[in-house]
Write an enzyme that holds these catalytic residues in place. Structure first.
Site, PDB file in Angstrom:
ATOM      1  N   ASP A 216     -47.441  -5.912 -29.429  1.00  0.00           N
ATOM      2  CA  ASP A 216     -47.293  -6.289 -30.832  1.00  0.00           C
ATOM      3  C   ASP A 216     -46.295  -7.425 -31.029  1.00  0.00           C
ATOM      4  O   ASP A 216     -46.035  -7.828 -32.152  1.00  0.00           O
ATOM      5  CB  ASP A 216     -46.845  -5.065 -31.648  1.00  0.00           C
ATOM      6  CG  ASP A 216     -47.094  -5.226 -33.135  1.00  0.00           C
ATOM      7  OD1 ASP A 216     -48.104  -5.833 -33.516  1.00  0.00           O
ATOM      8  OD2 ASP A 216     -46.263  -4.744 -33.938  1.00  0.00           O
ATOM      9  N   SER A 244     -49.265  -6.694 -39.658  1.00  0.00           N
ATOM     10  CA  SER A 244     -50.348  -6.022 -38.930  1.00  0.00           C
ATOM     11  C   SER A 244     -51.079  -5.052 -39.844  1.00  0.00           C
ATOM     12  O   SER A 244     -50.449  -4.277 -40.567  1.00  0.00           O
ATOM     13  CB  SER A 244     -49.777  -5.256 -37.728  1.00  0.00           C
ATOM     14  OG  SER A 244     -49.105  -6.125 -36.852  1.00  0.00           O
ATOM     15  N   GLN A 294     -56.202  -7.022 -32.702  1.00  0.00           N
ATOM     16  CA  GLN A 294     -55.414  -6.751 -33.911  1.00  0.00           C
ATOM     17  C   GLN A 294     -55.932  -7.581 -35.071  1.00  0.00           C
ATOM     18  O   GLN A 294     -56.291  -8.744 -34.904  1.00  0.00           O
ATOM     19  CB  GLN A 294     -53.935  -7.083 -33.666  1.00  0.00           C
ATOM     20  CG  GLN A 294     -53.019  -6.692 -34.814  1.00  0.00           C
ATOM     21  CD  GLN A 294     -51.557  -6.944 -34.482  1.00  0.00           C
ATOM     22  OE1 GLN A 294     -51.055  -8.046 -34.672  1.00  0.00           O
ATOM     23  NE2 GLN A 294     -50.876  -5.921 -33.965  1.00  0.00           N
TER      24      GLN A 294
END
Length: 307
Positions: A216, A244, A294
């Site tokens: 991430d 996100s 993502q």
């Protein structure tokens, strides 16, 4: 779902007394399927999503027999977490089959769900093997440390980024030998990543949860590369609002997250205030060990009026 409200008293900053990367994944077991953790900030007053996902996966893995290894996760970020307060992780043992096991995890703060995850575990089995070839980019020892420029250009931000300095990153520059050509409309970045300190033992779950955290760090920024560089390369004010929305990973082969891994990332689409990024992790031997996808909230910020 059990409704759990975290204690009202603020908790200490987990970054303030960090001694090893493994501490970022640490959670406390409250009951059989109930755990509690603390997450540091990724943005001001927002818990870092990679740590929330990694702790949720840790909680799920604590309820699965060690013979089963996690092979995938799918998570949704529903609300920003508060880094000043603990997060409670509720695990639902959805299924235990002969080969596969499934867990659902709900992360709760102040009685509200901030994150949900489904994770699947399986027993290893013998099978055929194939993979995409890793691009022959320069190794991490050939690339500059971006933290030196970050410290020079944004010293206050660098000083406050205690946890992120406990990681190691090396960005492969555009035009480096071996770098695949960038396709029109598909910005890309290639980054070497690893934890800054060795991870104890050979626990596969710990390695996978550490990589979940690392995944991430740069994937969201890939969706905005057509508008601005990653923040360690940026000296001007951000031009986009970036957060996100969801995060998915697949773990293909064994690896260690405390050894250098190449994260090859591309963003094939940005529209409707959303961006999509895909990435692959390779070890130093060119073995494809994991993949990640993502989707982000991606909105251009209006320029501030001149004073």
């Amino acid at each position: 779902m059990i409704r759990v409200t975290a204690p009202a008293a603020p908790t200490p900053d987990p970054a303030a007394e960090l001694h090893s990367f493994a501490e970022l994944l640490g959670i406390e077991q409250l009951e059989e399927n109930l755990f509690r953790g603390h997450c540091h900030a990724g943005a001001p007053l927002r818990a870092f999503g990679g740590q929330v996902a990694a702790q949720a996966l840790t909680a799920a893995g604590r309820t699965v027999e060690p013979a089963r290894r996690v092979h995938s996760l799918h998570g949704y970020f529903l609300r920003p977490g508060d880094p000043r307060r603990p997060i409670v992780y509720q695990v639902d043992r959805a299924r235990d089959g002969g080969s596969y096991a499934t867990r659902r995890v709900t992360a709760v703060q102040r009685g509200e769900v901030i994150f949900t995850m489904s994770a699947s575990f399986k027993r290893p089995e013998a099978a055929g093997d194939r993979q995409r070839t890793m691009p022959p980019v320069p190794g991490p020892e050939e690339l500059p440390d971006p933290y030196l420029a970050w410290q020079r250009d944004a010293p206050e931000e660098y000083a406050g980024a205690t946890v992120f300095r406990a990681l190691r990153m090396r960005f492969v520059p555009a035009g480096a030998p071996g770098l695949p050509p960038e396709l029109p409309g598909v910005p890309q970045q290639f980054v070497w990543l690893r934890t800054g300190s060795p991870l104890p033992g050979d626990d596969p779950l710990l390695q996978v949860c550490a990589l979940t955290y690392l995944s991430d760090l740069t994937l969201a920024s890939t969706t905005a590369l057509h508008l601005q560089p990653h923040r360690v390369h940026r000296v001007e004010e951000p031009r986009v609002a970036l957060a996100s929305l969801d995060h998915a990973m697949w773990f293909h082969r064994p690896f260690r997250a405390d050894e250098w891994l190449l994260f090859a990332q591309r963003s094939p689409s940005a529209s409707d205030g959303r961006g999509l990024a895909m990435g692959e992790f390779y070890d130093r031997d060119g073995v494809l060990v994991a993949s990640a996808v993502q989707e982000t909230l991606l909105r251009e910020l209006r320029p501030r009026p001149a004073r």
